[in-house]
Write a protein that holds these residues in place. Structure first.
Motif, PDB file in Angstrom:
ATOM      1  N   ASN A  31       0.819  -1.213   0.000  1.00 36.96           N
ATOM      2  CA  ASN A  31       0.000   0.000   0.000  1.00 36.96           C
ATOM      3  C   ASN A  31       0.854   1.265   0.000  1.00 36.96           C
ATOM      4  OD1 ASN A  31       0.887  -0.483   2.625  1.00 36.96           O
ATOM      5  ND2 ASN A  31      -0.906   0.467   3.571  1.00 36.96           N
ATOM      6  N   THR A  32       2.160   1.113   0.193  1.00 37.44           N
ATOM      7  CA  THR A  32       3.055   2.275   0.143  1.00 37.44           C
ATOM      8  C   THR A  32       3.670   2.471  -1.235  1.00 37.44           C
ATOM      9  OG1 THR A  32       5.063   1.033   0.760  1.00 37.44           O
ATOM     10  CG2 THR A  32       3.666   1.832   2.561  1.00 37.44           C
ATOM     11  N   PHE A  33       3.453   1.530  -2.131  1.00 31.13           N
ATOM     12  CA  PHE A  33       4.079   1.598  -3.455  1.00 31.13           C
ATOM     13  C   PHE A  33       3.504   2.764  -4.252  1.00 31.13           C
ATOM     14  CE2 PHE A  33       4.354  -0.216  -7.929  1.00 31.13           C
ATOM     15  CZ  PHE A  33       5.697   0.096  -8.071  1.00 31.13           C
ATOM     16  N   TYR A  87      10.713   4.691 -11.711  1.00 27.92           N
ATOM     17  CA  TYR A  87      10.310   3.350 -11.303  1.00 27.92           C
ATOM     18  C   TYR A  87      11.394   2.688 -10.447  1.00 27.92           C
ATOM     19  CZ  TYR A  87       5.785   2.002 -13.215  1.00 27.92           C
ATOM     20  OH  TYR A  87       4.431   1.853 -13.426  1.00 27.92           O
ATOM     21  N   VAL A  88      12.657   2.910 -10.797  1.00 25.46           N
ATOM     22  CA  VAL A  88      13.749   2.349  -9.997  1.00 25.46           C
ATOM     23  C   VAL A  88      13.656   2.846  -8.556  1.00 25.46           C
ATOM     24  CG1 VAL A  88      16.252   2.380  -9.641  1.00 25.46           C
ATOM     25  CG2 VAL A  88      15.318   1.967 -11.924  1.00 25.46           C
ATOM     26  N   LYS A  89      13.421   4.131  -8.379  1.00 26.22           N
ATOM     27  CA  LYS A  89      13.306   4.695  -7.030  1.00 26.22           C
ATOM     28  C   LYS A  89      12.081   4.138  -6.301  1.00 26.22           C
ATOM     29  CE  LYS A  89      15.724   9.000  -8.116  1.00 26.22           C
ATOM     30  NZ  LYS A  89      15.636  10.478  -8.190  1.00 26.22           N
ATOM     31  N   ALA A  90      10.983   3.954  -7.035  1.00 27.64           N
ATOM     32  CA  ALA A  90       9.762   3.423  -6.409  1.00 27.64           C
ATOM     33  C   ALA A  90       9.962   1.978  -5.959  1.00 27.64           C
ATOM     34  CB  ALA A  90       8.592   3.524  -7.390  1.00 27.64           C
ATOM     35  N   LEU A  91      10.655   1.179  -6.774  1.00 26.04           N
ATOM     36  CA  LEU A  91      10.914  -0.218  -6.404  1.00 26.04           C
ATOM     37  C   LEU A  91      11.888  -0.291  -5.232  1.00 26.04           C
ATOM     38  CD1 LEU A  91      11.228  -1.734  -9.981  1.00 26.04           C
ATOM     39  CD2 LEU A  91       9.382  -2.164  -8.357  1.00 26.04           C
ATOM     40  N   ALA A 113      12.188   1.914  -2.869  1.00 32.46           N
ATOM     41  CA  ALA A 113      11.408   2.271  -1.675  1.00 32.46           C
ATOM     42  C   ALA A 113      10.509   1.125  -1.246  1.00 32.46           C
ATOM     43  CB  ALA A 113      10.587   3.531  -1.955  1.00 32.46           C
ATOM     44  N   LEU A 114       9.943   0.401  -2.213  1.00 32.11           N
ATOM     45  CA  LEU A 114       9.075  -0.732  -1.887  1.00 32.11           C
ATOM     46  C   LEU A 114       9.836  -1.800  -1.115  1.00 32.11           C
ATOM     47  CD1 LEU A 114       6.298  -2.153  -2.287  1.00 32.11           C
ATOM     48  CD2 LEU A 114       7.263  -3.152  -4.377  1.00 32.11           C
ATOM     49  N   LEU A 115      11.068  -2.093  -1.537  1.00 36.70           N
ATOM     50  CA  LEU A 115      11.852  -3.144  -0.885  1.00 36.70           C
ATOM     51  C   LEU A 115      12.187  -2.808   0.564  1.00 36.70           C
ATOM     52  CD1 LEU A 115      14.349  -4.084  -3.735  1.00 36.70           C
ATOM     53  CD2 LEU A 115      12.469  -5.487  -2.869  1.00 36.70           C
ATOM     54  N   THR A 116      12.201  -1.542   0.897  1.00 39.03           N
ATOM     55  CA  THR A 116      12.550  -1.131   2.264  1.00 39.03           C
ATOM     56  C   THR A 116      11.334  -0.619   3.031  1.00 39.03           C
ATOM     57  OG1 THR A 116      13.158   1.088   1.450  1.00 39.03           O
ATOM     58  CG2 THR A 116      14.913  -0.556   1.587  1.00 39.03           C
TER      59      THR A 116
END
Length: 246
Positions: free
Chosen positions: A55-57, A80-84, A86-89
């Motif tokens: 839900n944070t993606f 998209y790289v930055k969004a992914l 952020a998703l991993l952390t």
């Protein structure tokens, strides 16, 4: 590719399941009458995958006209790289060690004719009636237009599997976002797979056959199964053929 009352017959996915554990290793989203497809693939080690807070993606929001420029797609790829990353952390309670979390993404807009392929996917394209050909990822440190001898290419292919091209908790590894952008204009068919189909015994027949043929599907499924058993994880292949008249 059924999507409610919308059915875009030009694209679909083949999925081979190694495990029935509860986490969704692949997340597939479709937009604009299923003519825009995004597949996000999260990986960890063996049967374990990251457990992010989805839900944070916050993916970048873009709407391109049919005359989209490469620079616009490259800008979207970087976001998209930055969004992914952020998703991993995003989940402080994720039990998986940050060092083994990774994300790959394949984004295709068949409307505008561009693709962004980040990470462990292998991409194959066909123009006209030619065989499918592998779209090789750039070799870090080498100019893209550098001419390679067969001996040099064989040595590089031997080692290129060691280069991590996915997104980790520290961002994109090795490659640049612009290296992940592909022009689909002029392409008539493609396969995008987590399985290196070109390394399978059935590759000559896969390359020669139409992507929606029974012969191609059979050899692709066999390759996915062999690679999935070896890697102990699920495998996915996206298929697309340009509709007649487009």
């Amino acid at each position: 590719m059924p999507n409610g009352h919308v059915h875009y017959e030009a694209a679909d996915q083949l999925l081979w399941k190694f495990t029935e554990q509860g986490y969704p290793e692949f997340r597939i989203d479709r937009y604009h009458y299923s003519q825009i497809v995004r597949v996000i693939h999260l990986r960890g080690v063996r049967g374990y995958a990251p457990d992010p807070l989805w839900n944070t993606f916050q993916p970048p929001e873009y709407w391109f006209g049919k005359e989209a420029k490469r620079g616009e797609i490259e800008d979207m790829a970087a976001k998209y790289v930055k969004a992914l990353q952020a998703l991993l952390t995003s989940n402080p309670n994720d039990a998986l060690h940050p060092g083994v979390r990774s994300a790959s993404m394949a984004w295709f807009s068949f409307v505008v004719g561009w693709a962004v392929v980040i990470g462990d996917y292998s991409l194959y394209m066909r123009a006209g009636d030619e065989p499918l050909r592998e779209i090789e990822k750039p070799i870090p440190g080498l100019p893209a237009d550098m001419e390679l001898t067969d001996e040099m290419r064989a040595q590089l292919n031997h080692y290129k599997g060691m280069f991590a091209t996915d997104v980790g908790v520290d961002g994109l590894r090795v490659l640049r976002p612009e290296d992940c952008v592909h022009d689909l204009r002029g392409v008539t068919e493609l396969l995008c797979s987590t399985t290196p189909l070109h390394e399978s015994p059935g590759w000559p027949r896969i390359a020669a056959a139409s992507v929606f043929s029974a012969e191609s599907a059979g050899h692709v499924a066999e390759a996915m199964r062999a690679h999935g058993v070896h890697r102990e994880n699920d495998q996915l292949t996206l298929r697309w053929r340009r509709p007649a008249g487009e």
